[in-house]
Design an enzyme around this catalytic site. Structure first.
Site, PDB file in Angstrom:
ATOM      1  N   ASP A 147       0.836  -1.209   0.000  1.00 25.12           N
ATOM      2  CA  ASP A 147       0.000   0.000   0.000  1.00 25.12           C
ATOM      3  C   ASP A 147       0.867   1.254   0.000  1.00 25.12           C
ATOM      4  OD1 ASP A 147      -2.228   1.891   0.839  1.00 25.12           O
ATOM      5  OD2 ASP A 147      -3.290  -0.025   0.915  1.00 25.12           O
ATOM      6  N   HIS A 175      -3.676   5.343   4.060  1.00 24.12           N
ATOM      7  CA  HIS A 175      -4.480   4.202   3.636  1.00 24.12           C
ATOM      8  C   HIS A 175      -3.928   2.872   4.136  1.00 24.12           C
ATOM      9  CE1 HIS A 175      -6.044   1.601   0.232  1.00 24.12           C
ATOM     10  NE2 HIS A 175      -7.137   2.286   0.499  1.00 24.12           N
ATOM     11  N   SER A 199     -11.589  -1.113  -0.383  1.00 28.51           N
ATOM     12  CA  SER A 199     -10.301  -1.056   0.315  1.00 28.51           C
ATOM     13  C   SER A 199     -10.386  -1.586   1.721  1.00 28.51           C
ATOM     14  CB  SER A 199      -9.856   0.401   0.437  1.00 28.51           C
ATOM     15  OG  SER A 199      -9.038   0.756  -0.612  1.00 28.51           O
TER      16      SER A 199
END
Ligand SMILES: *[C@@H]1O[C@H](CO)[C@@H](O)[C@H](O)[C@H]1NC(C)=O
Ligand SMILES: *[C@@H]1O[C@H](CO)[C@@H](O)[C@H](O)[C@H]1NC(C)=O
Ligand SMILES: *[C@@H]1O[C@H](CO)[C@@H](O)[C@H](O)[C@H]1NC(C)=O
Length: 853
Positions: A193, A231, A403
């Site tokens: 990520d 994230h 996600s």
């Protein structure tokens, strides 16, 4: 839990040596880099020196792959390509003999790492609207569970995905697993990520530094460095947030978590390939919540190095049991996007995870597709996933999109691997299919009869249940190694009619073919195809299996105006899991919009993947190459056969797609209707020239079908004046002339077929798989030798014109594999549309506000 340690341990030890080598720092602003695959016998240093390049080192864990560096950057210059072209030129001029070995002959693949050509990888989070959920008396039960588990984390009560005290049962059902002491010990998930805050108090204790690397900034720790690098940390918290007094807990709160930072800058294929195999003996699961843009326009797949890395991972990672790749399915549903246009989510090597919200509803963003295995909870219905954020003691309440769904499944897999570390990458997929819980939601649920479980393109096989997955994992017997069957390329070369009709092409798989291929039962099915079209988003594709199960491989995308059509694109379906594979498979291509944009179905190839019959005899799949799909015209070099070589083989001489050929196959009434009545249907919608050709060629080779054209020939206007009338009615005349014409055409076709047969006998030698049966059916493709030249470039968009369609019509009709399908009334079709409607209305209700907001 049967682990064959004698077999795995030596391999694991050996493989873990190179696994820990970190990538060398690369500076793409200052240098050009090349990823090269070399013959094992050559020293890479010798090759780089010959090319005037520096040797950088091996390319991650890909065997015989290396990285070379140029001292500078030159936009339009490729050192390796130029040198290889130069060598070819010199050989052509006979300055160097063709047989004389040259060091550059050891270069098997070379790819300049051009970041400008890379499509961006997009994170799959979205910000949902926030509402405070109502609270009721089940709160106490949650508190009790937390107490027995020693969970004192302050936001545990907000982590409804772990225990939902509002919508009871709408959680991943994990607390019972924890109560057994299964909490992820000895499992490691790598978050691929934008970084991972290893200094967070909620992650530090579970952080696994040796499995982590920052591929964007070329330093060991994947620390978030940009203002929007949140994230990966949020995803990591869902999996591995520590049971302590900070925020909440992860699904596998005693498991390890590592990070590969790849999303904070553009990344080269070479570096991404390294990341996907990084420390792949220790990192067991790779959690990937990103992919090509979900704008309903992109159609992108990982490059060859990344594909190789994934195959390398499933073959060699985790001591040979295989790395587990978990991908978020994509958030583009509101853009008509479909995860089959994303080469990561539709890879057979990845588990693709879609989303549902805390009420168990389909959220407006979660894409549907036939490659979707499972769904789990994420944002929608006024709430989102509560997790850890970047910072020492920082929580996040709004993690959402697919996600947030992918990591929950990755966390459940970590629990399964603690319970049974011997599960292979395919065992994990089997268990996921077998335990998924069907959702009580309207969708295109269709029964997979082989499994006795329903599949929906919106929800896969249903939602992941941690309890059920872990329980079944404990006593699971490993499936046998993977086997595969490839059909030949099936040449269609026929224009696709517009509107409700479709163009179908069939291929019959016999028990003998699967026996030769060592395939016992199916898991994944892929279809690689070429369809030329001037507006790609108008197309749809469905695949019908011998059992009648339908996969919607491609659905129309209103934003997709690309003029390229589908070029060697591989679609994937998990809807046929556990089917035998034997019988007729049919692909139906539709051009759903009646407009000026037209297209032509060029060719396709079916690949069946599944469990082997004889596991001992099964070999590993060779590494993919860039040329795996280059054999379209495999017989092109056989004199007189040209580009139309491979016909659609059918069983026992009757037209493909005719369900009566297959006693085992439950009758699919739509297919049979379409097959038998297609000639009249054609007449109404496609150019007559093409139709007449079609009919002749469909019917003549197969006497059993010769009655079909008669009803389509109205007798009254049938006869030209100079012909005798025999003194009978026009109808009778028509029958007489029709019969004579049919006989004539039949004899011609027979002659042509004979000639072709003789040629084919020579050609078949070169087919890889057991096509003995094909010889029985060579009858179908006999008549085309004359138009080979005219059509060698067939299949381009210009083929859609009347001229093209005549030629294509002739070619396409071998063995009668083409017909127009009546899909709109089809039973299978109906629920699919119902499903999408209900999704829309959902969007208009609960979720609509948040789309526009
Ligand atoms: C969840 O797990 C429990 C065991 O803790 C099990 O009895 C139950 O059937 C599972 N499913 C649901 C929907 O609660
Ligand atoms: C974890 O691995 C270690 C070392 O390999 C082993 O000693 C231990 O028993 C394992 N723990 C569990 C819970 O499997
Ligand atoms: C697992 O297998 C063992 C031995 O085969 C058996 O004794 C046990 O009952 C099984 N457990 C479950 C949950 O099926």
């Amino acid at each position: 839990m049967k682990v064959d340690w004698a077999r795995w341990l030596p391999a694991a030890l050996l493989l873990s040596i190179p696994a820990t080598c970190a990538a060398r720092a690369r500076d793409y602003d200052a240098h050009d880099y090349y990823a090269v695959h070399l013959a094992p016998s050559v020293r890479p240093e010798d090759v780089s020196e010959h090319l005037g390049l520096q040797y950088e080192g091996p390319l991650g864990n890909l065997e015989d792959h290396h990285v070379f560096r140029a001292s500078d950057r030159q936009q339009d210059y490729d050192h390796v390509k130029t040198a290889r072209e130069d060598l070819r030129r010199r050989r052509r001029k006979r300055e160097i003999g063709w047989a004389e070995p040259h060091i550059l002959d050891n270069v098997l693949l070379s790819q300049k790492q051009d970041l400008a050509k890379r499509f961006p990888l997009v994170k799959r989070g979205i910000i949902p609207p926030r509402q405070d959920p109502p609270v009721d008396s089940n709160v106490q039960k949650g508190l009790d569970i937390a107490k027995t588990l020693g969970i004192a984390d302050p936001i545990f009560q907000d982590q409804w995905h772990l225990y939902n005290h509002v919508q009871l049962g709408h959680d991943i059902n994990v607390t019972g697993v924890w109560q057994q002491g299964i909490t992820g010990k000895n499992s490691t998930v790598c978050i691929v990520d934008d970084g991972l805050d290893m200094d967070s108090d909620d992650l530090r204790a579970n952080y696994f530094a040796a499995g982590s690397y920052d591929f964007n900034d070329n330093v060991p720790d994947p620390k978030p460095r940009l203002s929007d690098d949140h994230h990966g940390t949020r995803c990591a918290g869902e999996i591995s947030a520590v049971r302590n007094d900070v925020c909440g807990v992860g699904v596998a709160y005693d498991g390890k978590v590592s990070g590969a930072r790849i999303l904070s800058k553009l990344i080269s294929d070479a570096d991404e390939a390294v990341a996907m195999n990084y420390a792949y003996q220790e990192n067991q699961i790779y959690s990937c919540s990103w992919g090509p843009p979900d704008d309903g326009q992109a159609m992108e797949q990982p490059g060859i190095l990344i594909k190789r890395a994934m195959v390398n991972g499933i073959q060699k990672g985790r001591g040979g049991r295989g790395s587990i790749y978990v991908f978020a399915i994509g958030n583009g549903a509101a853009n008509d996007d479909n995860c089959n246009f994303d080469g990561y989510t539709n890879s057979i090597y990845s588990v693709s995870v879609g989303g549902i919200d805390r009420k168990g509803l389909h959220p407006y963003y979660s894409e549907k597709c036939s490659a979707q295995l499972v769904v789990t909870y994420s944002s929608g219905s006024g709430d989102a996933i509560h997790t850890t954020d970047v910072g020492a003691n920082k929580c996040y309440t709004n993690h959402g999109g697919t996600s947030a769904a992918g990591p929950l499944v990755a966390g459940i897999y970590a629990l399964m691997l603690e319970a049974n570390p011997s599960l292979t990458w395919r065992d994990i997929q089997w268990l996921t299919v077998l335990t998924a819980v069907k959702l009580d939601q309207p969708s295109d649920w269709a029964m997979n009869k082989a499994l006795g479980r329903e599949f929906s393109h919106q929800f896969g096989y249903g939602k992941a249940d941690a309890w059920a997955l872990v329980e079944m994992a404990k006593n699971w017997t490993n499936v046998k190694p993977q086997a595969w069957f490839y059909s030949p390329w099936l040449h269609v070369k026929h224009p696709v009619p517009q509107g409700d009709q479709g163009l179908a092409s069939s291929f019959a798989v016999t028990p003998a073919m699967l026996a030769v291929a060592n395939v016992a039962r199916l898991e994944h099915v892929t279809v690689t195809m070429n369809v030329a079209h001037t507006r790609r988003g108008d197309l749809s594709v469905e695949l019908r299996s011998p059992t009648g199960m339908v996969s919607h491989l491609a659905t129309p995308r209103r934003n997709d105006g690309a003029g390229s059509g589908y070029v060697d694109w591989t679609f994937m379906s998990v809807a046929h899991w556990a089917e035998s594979g034997v019988g007729t498979w049919t692909v139906v291509v539709k051009d759903t919009n009646v407009n000026e944009h037209e297209g032509s179905f060029t060719d396709w190839r079916l690949r069946l993947w599944g469990e082997s019959i004889d596991g001992e005899a099964q070999e590993l799949l060779p590494m993919p190459t860039e040329h795996d799909d280059d054999d379209h015209d495999d017989d092109a070099d056989v004199p007189g056969i040209g580009t139309t070589s491979v016909a659609v083989p059918t069983e026992t001489g009757s037209p493909a797609g005719n369900p009566t050929d297959h006693p085992n196959r439950p009758v699919n009434s739509k297919i049979s209707t379409a097959t038998t009545s297609s000639p009249p249907a054609n007449t109404a919608t496609t150019p007559p020239a093409a139709i007449d050709d079609d009919k002749d060629e469909v019917d003549t080779p197969s006497p059993s079908a010769s009655s079909t054209p008669s009803p389509t020939s109205p007798p009254t206007n049938f006869l030209p004046r100079p012909f005798p009338t025999f003194g009978v009615t026009k109808t009778t005349q028509a029958w007489i002339y029709g019969s004579l014409a049919l006989i004539a055409v039949f004899l011609l076709a027979l002659a042509a077929w004979y000639i072709r047969c003789v040629r084919r006998q020579r050609a078949w030698r070169r087919e890889e798989y057991g096509f003995e049966m094909v010889n029985n059916h060579g009858h179908g493709d006999g008549r085309d030798d004359d138009d080979d030249d005219g059509n060698s470039d067939g299949g381009g968009p210009d083929n859609a014109g009347a001229k093209g369609s005549r030629a294509a019509g002739k070619k396409g009709q071998r063995a009668g594999q083409l017909y127009d399908a009546f899909a709109p009334d089809s039973d299978e079709e109906e629920p699919f549309h119902v499903g999408s409607d209900s999704e829309d209305s959902e969007g208009g209700g609960g979720e609509g506000a948040s789309v526009s907001g």
